[in-house]
Design a protein around this motif. Structure first.
Motif, PDB file in Angstrom:
ATOM      1  N   GLY A 110       0.773  -1.236   0.000  1.00 13.94           N
ATOM      2  CA  GLY A 110       0.000   0.000   0.000  1.00 13.94           C
ATOM      3  C   GLY A 110       0.803   1.284   0.000  1.00 13.94           C
ATOM      4  O   GLY A 110       0.245   2.376   0.122  1.00 13.94           O
ATOM      5  N   TYR A 111       2.129   1.172  -0.174  1.00 13.19           N
ATOM      6  CA  TYR A 111       2.977   2.363  -0.062  1.00 13.19           C
ATOM      7  C   TYR A 111       3.297   3.026  -1.403  1.00 13.19           C
ATOM      8  O   TYR A 111       4.158   3.909  -1.453  1.00 13.19           O
ATOM      9  CB  TYR A 111       4.297   1.985   0.622  1.00 13.19           C
ATOM     10  N   ALA A 112       2.639   2.622  -2.479  1.00  7.77           N
ATOM     11  CA  ALA A 112       2.968   3.163  -3.796  1.00  7.77           C
ATOM     12  C   ALA A 112       2.826   4.681  -3.869  1.00  7.77           C
ATOM     13  O   ALA A 112       3.710   5.375  -4.382  1.00  7.77           O
ATOM     14  CB  ALA A 112       2.107   2.499  -4.866  1.00  7.77           C
ATOM     15  N   SER A 113       1.724   5.225  -3.359  1.00 10.06           N
ATOM     16  CA  SER A 113       1.508   6.678  -3.427  1.00 10.06           C
ATOM     17  C   SER A 113       2.578   7.423  -2.632  1.00 10.06           C
ATOM     18  O   SER A 113       3.047   8.492  -3.044  1.00 10.06           O
ATOM     19  CB  SER A 113       0.117   7.032  -2.901  1.00 10.06           C
ATOM     20  N   TYR A 114       2.962   6.855  -1.518  1.00 12.57           N
ATOM     21  CA  TYR A 114       4.004   7.464  -0.690  1.00 12.57           C
ATOM     22  C   TYR A 114       5.349   7.393  -1.402  1.00 12.57           C
ATOM     23  O   TYR A 114       6.121   8.358  -1.409  1.00 12.57           O
ATOM     24  CB  TYR A 114       4.058   6.746   0.655  1.00 12.57           C
ATOM     25  N   ALA A 115       5.626   6.257  -2.039  1.00 13.21           N
ATOM     26  CA  ALA A 115       6.878   6.092  -2.776  1.00 13.21           C
ATOM     27  C   ALA A 115       6.947   7.047  -3.957  1.00 13.21           C
ATOM     28  O   ALA A 115       8.012   7.597  -4.273  1.00 13.21           O
ATOM     29  CB  ALA A 115       7.018   4.648  -3.250  1.00 13.21           C
ATOM     30  N   ASP A 116       5.807   7.280  -4.608  1.00 13.67           N
ATOM     31  CA  ASP A 116       5.765   8.215  -5.731  1.00 13.67           C
ATOM     32  C   ASP A 116       6.109   9.632  -5.271  1.00 13.67           C
ATOM     33  O   ASP A 116       6.771  10.398  -5.986  1.00 13.67           O
ATOM     34  CB  ASP A 116       4.391   8.199  -6.391  1.00 13.67           C
ATOM     35  N   LYS A 130      13.820   0.364   2.028  1.00 11.41           N
ATOM     36  CA  LYS A 130      14.869   0.398   3.056  1.00 11.41           C
ATOM     37  C   LYS A 130      14.294   0.853   4.398  1.00 11.41           C
ATOM     38  O   LYS A 130      14.625   0.293   5.450  1.00 11.41           O
ATOM     39  CB  LYS A 130      16.007   1.323   2.613  1.00 11.41           C
ATOM     40  N   GLN A 131      13.426   1.863   4.368  1.00 18.42           N
ATOM     41  CA  GLN A 131      12.806   2.333   5.611  1.00 18.42           C
ATOM     42  C   GLN A 131      12.003   1.230   6.286  1.00 18.42           C
ATOM     43  O   GLN A 131      11.994   1.110   7.512  1.00 18.42           O
ATOM     44  CB  GLN A 131      11.894   3.527   5.320  1.00 18.42           C
ATOM     45  N   LEU A 132      11.334   0.403   5.486  1.00 21.21           N
ATOM     46  CA  LEU A 132      10.510  -0.680   6.008  1.00 21.21           C
ATOM     47  C   LEU A 132      11.328  -1.935   6.324  1.00 21.21           C
ATOM     48  O   LEU A 132      10.788  -2.926   6.825  1.00 21.21           O
ATOM     49  CB  LEU A 132       9.406  -1.037   5.004  1.00 21.21           C
ATOM     50  N   LYS A 133      12.611  -1.890   5.978  1.00 22.81           N
ATOM     51  CA  LYS A 133      13.532  -3.020   6.174  1.00 22.81           C
ATOM     52  C   LYS A 133      13.126  -4.239   5.352  1.00 22.81           C
ATOM     53  O   LYS A 133      13.384  -5.382   5.726  1.00 22.81           O
ATOM     54  CB  LYS A 133      13.632  -3.383   7.657  1.00 22.81           C
ATOM     55  N   LEU A 134      12.494  -3.986   4.228  1.00 20.34           N
ATOM     56  CA  LEU A 134      12.145  -5.072   3.325  1.00 20.34           C
ATOM     57  C   LEU A 134      13.382  -5.682   2.695  1.00 20.34           C
ATOM     58  O   LEU A 134      13.373  -6.839   2.266  1.00 20.34           O
ATOM     59  CB  LEU A 134      11.210  -4.563   2.220  1.00 20.34           C
ATOM     60  N   SER A 192      -9.026   7.794   5.811  1.00 22.69           N
ATOM     61  CA  SER A 192     -10.280   8.519   5.614  1.00 22.69           C
ATOM     62  C   SER A 192     -10.322   9.115   4.208  1.00 22.69           C
ATOM     63  O   SER A 192      -9.297   9.216   3.532  1.00 22.69           O
ATOM     64  CB  SER A 192     -10.414   9.646   6.649  1.00 22.69           C
ATOM     65  N   ALA A 193     -11.525   9.478   3.783  1.00 27.24           N
ATOM     66  CA  ALA A 193     -11.713  10.111   2.480  1.00 27.24           C
ATOM     67  C   ALA A 193     -12.684  11.266   2.646  1.00 27.24           C
ATOM     68  O   ALA A 193     -13.796  11.083   3.142  1.00 27.24           O
ATOM     69  CB  ALA A 193     -12.246   9.100   1.473  1.00 27.24           C
ATOM     70  N   SER A 194     -12.244  12.457   2.257  1.00 29.53           N
ATOM     71  CA  SER A 194     -13.090  13.633   2.407  1.00 29.53           C
ATOM     72  C   SER A 194     -12.848  14.590   1.259  1.00 29.53           C
ATOM     73  O   SER A 194     -11.699  14.966   0.995  1.00 29.53           O
ATOM     74  CB  SER A 194     -12.791  14.326   3.745  1.00 29.53           C
ATOM     75  N   GLY A 195     -13.919  14.972   0.572  1.00 26.80           N
ATOM     76  CA  GLY A 195     -13.797  15.912  -0.533  1.00 26.80           C
ATOM     77  C   GLY A 195     -12.894  15.421  -1.638  1.00 26.80           C
ATOM     78  O   GLY A 195     -12.215  16.200  -2.299  1.00 26.80           O
ATOM     79  N   GLY A 196     -12.883  14.104  -1.832  1.00 25.15           N
ATOM     80  CA  GLY A 196     -12.045  13.533  -2.878  1.00 25.15           C
ATOM     81  C   GLY A 196     -10.594  13.391  -2.478  1.00 25.15           C
ATOM     82  O   GLY A 196      -9.767  12.967  -3.285  1.00 25.15           O
ATOM     83  N   VAL A 197     -10.264  13.742  -1.251  1.00 28.20           N
ATOM     84  CA  VAL A 197      -8.886  13.639  -0.764  1.00 28.20           C
ATOM     85  C   VAL A 197      -8.766  12.424   0.156  1.00 28.20           C
ATOM     86  O   VAL A 197      -9.528  12.284   1.121  1.00 28.20           O
ATOM     87  CB  VAL A 197      -8.464  14.906   0.016  1.00 28.20           C
ATOM     88  N   LEU A 198      -7.840  11.539  -0.155  1.00 25.93           N
ATOM     89  CA  LEU A 198      -7.629  10.344   0.646  1.00 25.93           C
ATOM     90  C   LEU A 198      -6.522  10.583   1.662  1.00 25.93           C
ATOM     91  O   LEU A 198      -5.491  11.175   1.348  1.00 25.93           O
ATOM     92  CB  LEU A 198      -7.244   9.159  -0.242  1.00 25.93           C
ATOM     93  N   THR A 199      -6.751  10.162   2.872  1.00 23.36           N
ATOM     94  CA  THR A 199      -5.739  10.259   3.923  1.00 23.36           C
ATOM     95  C   THR A 199      -5.266   8.854   4.266  1.00 23.36           C
ATOM     96  O   THR A 199      -6.078   7.973   4.554  1.00 23.36           O
ATOM     97  CB  THR A 199      -6.313  10.915   5.192  1.00 23.36           C
ATOM     98  N   TYR A 200      -3.956   8.653   4.205  1.00 24.61           N
ATOM     99  CA  TYR A 200      -3.395   7.336   4.475  1.00 24.61           C
ATOM    100  C   TYR A 200      -2.711   7.319   5.831  1.00 24.61           C
ATOM    101  O   TYR A 200      -2.270   8.353   6.345  1.00 24.61           O
ATOM    102  CB  TYR A 200      -2.353   6.961   3.406  1.00 24.61           C
ATOM    103  N   GLU A 201      -2.592   6.118   6.389  1.00 20.41           N
ATOM    104  CA  GLU A 201      -1.832   5.950   7.611  1.00 20.41           C
ATOM    105  C   GLU A 201      -1.281   4.531   7.687  1.00 20.41           C
ATOM    106  O   GLU A 201      -1.813   3.612   7.059  1.00 20.41           O
ATOM    107  CB  GLU A 201      -2.698   6.222   8.843  1.00 20.41           C
ATOM    108  N   THR A 202      -0.208   4.369   8.440  1.00 15.80           N
ATOM    109  CA  THR A 202       0.341   3.044   8.666  1.00 15.80           C
ATOM    110  C   THR A 202      -0.502   2.358   9.728  1.00 15.80           C
ATOM    111  O   THR A 202      -0.662   2.875  10.833  1.00 15.80           O
ATOM    112  CB  THR A 202       1.805   3.123   9.139  1.00 15.80           C
ATOM    113  N   SER A 203      -1.060   1.217   9.393  1.00 16.22           N
ATOM    114  CA  SER A 203      -1.925   0.509  10.331  1.00 16.22           C
ATOM    115  C   SER A 203      -1.115  -0.503  11.144  1.00 16.22           C
ATOM    116  O   SER A 203       0.077  -0.684  10.924  1.00 16.22           O
ATOM    117  CB  SER A 203      -3.032  -0.228   9.569  1.00 16.22           C
ATOM    118  N   ASP A 204      -1.776  -1.149  12.083  1.00 17.15           N
ATOM    119  CA  ASP A 204      -1.133  -2.205  12.858  1.00 17.15           C
ATOM    120  C   ASP A 204      -1.299  -3.560  12.188  1.00 17.15           C
ATOM    121  O   ASP A 204      -0.838  -4.572  12.704  1.00 17.15           O
ATOM    122  CB  ASP A 204      -1.731  -2.267  14.274  1.00 17.15           C
ATOM    123  N   ASN A 205      -1.966  -3.564  11.042  1.00 15.02           N
ATOM    124  CA  ASN A 205      -2.188  -4.816  10.332  1.00 15.02           C
ATOM    125  C   ASN A 205      -1.012  -5.181   9.436  1.00 15.02           C
ATOM    126  O   ASN A 205      -0.294  -4.313   8.949  1.00 15.02           O
ATOM    127  CB  ASN A 205      -3.457  -4.722   9.483  1.00 15.02           C
TER     128      ASN A 205
END
Length: 227
Positions: free
Chosen positions: A135-141, A155-159, A191-204
């Protein structure tokens, strides 16, 4: 009722298994490859192969299938109506996995519409697939795109831990990378508001979301028929 699968059990499995052929520089690399091999076989992401295969370059099609299974995609499904790439036949063993990865935005289709399934996947390509799968593609972009942004996030995720960045990306490298990914927290829409998506790192993690297993300091807690 939650049952527990101790990591020690995997150690026993490792001890009883045949030795994986690796071009490792030290024992840690060998142990990591063997642990990853047994874990992915247990989860049915990969199936046993001859020792030589683990030192051999992995194809783009094979990596797509393994990555898809790690995401919970059932690659045994046959979809003869969908064909995104002209070099992927409808009956190809990897076609459904690849199609699903396209539909989830992990693979893109350019004007040539060629996937090159038999080509060896590169280290950077494999990292991009896994970073996107988590799920990190948008962040990587935002961090510079491919390949710089994706390598930075990996590297940050230690993959990249214990994954060789040599010219040839082998099956050993692939199983260690996917094993690392299974325990990495996913990046999801908060969350999604006004067409803007907010992402976060989950515990999953994929391990929790897909396989119902959770890692808690040397113990894998499991659900369903895990003993």
């Amino acid at each position: 009722m939650i049952k527990r699968l101790f990591v020690a059990l995997l150690s026993v499995i490792m001890a009883c298994s045949c030795v994986v052929s690796v071009s490792a520089k030290d024992k840690t690399d060998v142990d990591e490859a063997l642990y990853s091999k047994n874990l992915l076989e247990y989860l049915k992401i990969i199936y046993p192969q001859n020792d030589f295969a683990y030192e051999t370059a992995i194809t783009r099609a094979d990596f797509a299938v393994y990555a898809a299974r790690a995401m919970g995609i059932d690659d045994s499904v046959t979809d003869r109506k969908t064909r995104y790439y002209i070099d992927m036949a409808e009956y190809d063993y990897a076609s459904y996995a690849v199609n699903q990865m396209v539909e989830r935005g992990i693979f893109s289709v350019d004007e040539s519409r060629r996937f090159r399934p038999a080509d060896a996947i590169t280290y950077q390509e494999a990292m991009k697939v896994i970073v996107s799968s988590l799920g990190y593609a948008s962040y990587a972009d935002l961090q510079g795109g491919y390949p710089t942004g994706y390598m930075s996030i990996a590297k940050q995720l230690k993959l990249d831990k214990n994954v060789s960045s040599d010219d040839v990306f082998t099956l050993n490298d692939a199983i260690i990378l996917i094993s690392n990914a299974l325990f990495t927290k996913v990046y999801s829409i908060d969350s999604a508001s006004g067409g803007v998506l907010t992402y976060e790192t989950s515990d999953n993690t994929l391990m929790k979301n897909v396989f119902g297993l959770e890692y808690v300091k040397d113990i894998l807690t499991g659900y369903d028929n895990i003993n």
